[in-house]
Design an enzyme around this catalytic site. Structure first.
Site, mmCIF file in Angstrom:
data_model
loop_
_atom_site.group_PDB
_atom_site.id
_atom_site.type_symbol
_atom_site.label_atom_id
_atom_site.label_comp_id
_atom_site.label_asym_id
_atom_site.label_seq_id
_atom_site.Cartn_x
_atom_site.Cartn_y
_atom_site.Cartn_z
ATOM 1 N N GLU A 14 42.747 25.750 -16.562
ATOM 2 C CA GLU A 14 41.786 26.252 -17.546
ATOM 3 C C GLU A 14 42.439 26.924 -18.749
ATOM 4 O O GLU A 14 42.073 26.648 -19.883
ATOM 5 C CB GLU A 14 40.809 27.243 -16.896
ATOM 6 C CG GLU A 14 39.822 27.773 -17.922
ATOM 7 C CD GLU A 14 38.712 28.619 -17.346
ATOM 8 O OE1 GLU A 14 38.795 29.038 -16.192
ATOM 9 O OE2 GLU A 14 37.747 28.862 -18.098
ATOM 10 N N ASP A 64 41.689 26.456 -11.499
ATOM 11 C CA ASP A 64 40.964 27.566 -12.134
ATOM 12 C C ASP A 64 41.587 28.854 -11.579
ATOM 13 O O ASP A 64 41.450 29.179 -10.393
ATOM 14 C CB ASP A 64 39.464 27.510 -11.801
ATOM 15 C CG ASP A 64 38.653 28.443 -12.700
ATOM 16 O OD1 ASP A 64 39.230 29.431 -13.192
ATOM 17 O OD2 ASP A 64 37.453 28.185 -12.879
ATOM 18 N N ILE A 82 41.077 32.102 -12.112
ATOM 19 C CA ILE A 82 40.033 33.011 -11.597
ATOM 20 C C ILE A 82 38.707 32.348 -11.943
ATOM 21 O O ILE A 82 38.385 32.181 -13.127
ATOM 22 C CB ILE A 82 40.042 34.419 -12.243
ATOM 23 C CG1 ILE A 82 41.380 35.126 -12.066
ATOM 24 C CG2 ILE A 82 38.922 35.269 -11.638
ATOM 25 C CD1 ILE A 82 41.426 36.543 -12.685
ATOM 26 N N ASP A 83 37.957 31.955 -10.948
ATOM 27 C CA ASP A 83 36.599 31.493 -11.206
ATOM 28 C C ASP A 83 35.702 32.688 -10.922
ATOM 29 O O ASP A 83 35.759 33.274 -9.828
ATOM 30 C CB ASP A 83 36.249 30.304 -10.302
ATOM 31 C CG ASP A 83 34.888 29.724 -10.673
ATOM 32 O OD1 ASP A 83 34.637 29.532 -11.869
ATOM 33 O OD2 ASP A 83 34.078 29.495 -9.757
ATOM 34 N N THR A 92 35.345 35.159 -13.702
ATOM 35 C CA THR A 92 36.044 36.218 -14.454
ATOM 36 C C THR A 92 35.108 37.370 -14.832
ATOM 37 O O THR A 92 35.501 38.535 -14.770
ATOM 38 C CB THR A 92 36.705 35.622 -15.719
ATOM 39 O OG1 THR A 92 37.688 34.694 -15.290
ATOM 40 C CG2 THR A 92 37.375 36.682 -16.568
ATOM 41 N N ASP A 94 36.157 24.034 -12.510
ATOM 42 C CA ASP A 94 35.114 24.777 -11.789
ATOM 43 C C ASP A 94 34.691 24.046 -10.517
ATOM 44 O O ASP A 94 34.245 24.678 -9.552
ATOM 45 C CB ASP A 94 33.844 24.920 -12.655
ATOM 46 C CG ASP A 94 34.073 25.686 -13.948
ATOM 47 O OD1 ASP A 94 34.725 26.737 -13.908
ATOM 48 O OD2 ASP A 94 33.583 25.223 -15.004
HETATM 49 C C1 IPD Z 1 32.442 30.287 -14.813
HETATM 50 C C2 IPD Z 1 31.790 30.447 -13.452
HETATM 51 C C3 IPD Z 1 30.279 30.572 -13.582
HETATM 52 C C4 IPD Z 1 29.683 29.420 -14.333
HETATM 53 C C5 IPD Z 1 30.377 29.260 -15.685
HETATM 54 C C6 IPD Z 1 31.885 29.076 -15.488
HETATM 55 P P1 IPD Z 1 34.914 31.241 -15.240
HETATM 56 O O1 IPD Z 1 33.835 30.133 -14.701
HETATM 57 O O2 IPD Z 1 32.080 29.351 -12.607
HETATM 58 O O3 IPD Z 1 29.665 30.617 -12.325
HETATM 59 O O4 IPD Z 1 28.315 29.657 -14.514
HETATM 60 O O5 IPD Z 1 29.845 28.161 -16.347
HETATM 61 O O6 IPD Z 1 32.510 28.895 -16.726
HETATM 62 O O7 IPD Z 1 34.771 31.282 -16.722
HETATM 63 O O8 IPD Z 1 34.594 32.515 -14.582
HETATM 64 O O9 IPD Z 1 36.197 30.613 -14.777
HETATM 65 CA CA CA Z 2 35.518 28.658 -13.768
HETATM 66 CA CA CA Z 3 38.361 30.732 -14.928
#
Ligand code: IPD
Ligand code: CA
Ligand code: CA
Length: 260
Positions: A66, A82, A84-85, A87, A210
């Site tokens: 990412e 990813d 940190i999913d 964030t 994701d």
């Molecule tokens: C997000 C998370 C979130 C989703 C967003 C993503 P991130 O990823 O997965 O649940 O609703 O569309 O972008 O930005 O925390 O890696």
């Molecule tokens: Ca993510």
């Molecule tokens: Ca992320």
């Protein structure tokens, strides 16, 4: 071969997880990539740790991550990362975030891990060999109908057509199920479907990092993943529907006509 890929993913995810937990009280700089789309120096640090671990063992493999984008090579193998999913959750101290790593050969995901370092939950899957949570086999829920289901979703960052459709779907599903959760980490949402904690999940506008690991997790736990037309899902789709399989047709029907 696939076992070794999985092992590498797990080592990288644990190492990144330790770093993320150690950084929880010292986030460094928090930037906005877009409105309410946050990134911290911990995201970048986690990604560096993961890519370093991958490169130690597989220096010629491609990586799609990412924060640093695509590093392509001639290899058929590609790691989708990813760091940190979730964030936004991480920044606010809401304990629902994870590291997500999938490895593909020619677009087919072979192995994947999703690690929730706060709860020490390691989700792992290998194509054809099942999905596991801390070594315990996972299977999707047996919930037979939508009216008994607990669902999850997420909302796109930008206003627009898909945002409005998401809101309409939320209203519709909220009225016709046991409830809908919006927890803010799509990779973990998908793992929770694999674990039978949620019966279904849908979201617009997600990125490959994701969903790559979570899709394999759901499939290997006996569930179903498609786009909103019911076609086989790809990590590049901008729509994902994942479920225990039993409620999939009913969810597709509601997505086609949200006011039904
Ligand atoms: C997000 C998370 C979130 C989703 C967003 C993503 P991130 O990823 O997965 O649940 O609703 O569309 O972008 O930005 O925390 O890696
Ligand atoms: Ca993510
Ligand atoms: Ca992320």
């Amino acid at each position: 071969m696939t076992e070794t890929l999985l092992e590498t993913a797990e080592i990288a995810a644990r190492k990144a997880g330790r770093y993320i937990m150690a950084s929880i009280s010292d986030l460094g700089q928090v930037d906005e990539k877009g409105r309410a789309n946050l990134v911290t120096s911990v995201d970048r640090g986690s990604e560096k740790i993961i890519i370093t671990e991958i490169r130690k063992r597989y220096p010629d493999h491609a990586v799609l991550a990412e924060e640093s984008g695509a590093a392509s090579t001639q290899s058929d193998f590609r790691w989708v990362v990813d760091p940190i999913d979730g964030t936004t959750n991480f920044v606010h101290g809401y304990p629902f975030f994870c590291v997500s790593i999938a490895v593909q050969k020619k677009e087919e995901t072979l192995a994947a891990v999703v690690f929730d370092p706060f709860h020490d939950e390691m989700f792992r899957a290998m194509r054809g060999k099942g999905a596991f949570l801390n070594h315990k086999p996972l299977s999707v829920s047996p919930t037979p109908q939508l009216s008994d289901a607990l669902l999850a979703t997420g909302f796109p960052y930008r206003d627009g057509q898909s945002w409005r459709h998401s809101m309409a779907l939320f209203q519709n599903f909220y009225a016709s199920t046991h409830g809908v959760r919006r927890d803010g980490a799509a990779a973990l949402d998908l793992c929770y479907v694999a674990a039978g904690r949620f019966d279904g999940f849908w979201e617009y506008d997600l990125n490959p990092w994701d969903v790559a690991a979570g899709i394999l997790m759901v499939q290997e736990a006996g569930g179903k993943t498609t786009d909103f037309q019911g076609q086989t899902s790809s990590i590049h789709d901008k729509q994902i529907l994942a479920s225990n399989g039993h409620i999939h047709a009913a969810m597709l029907e509601s997505i086609r006509s949200p006011s039904a």
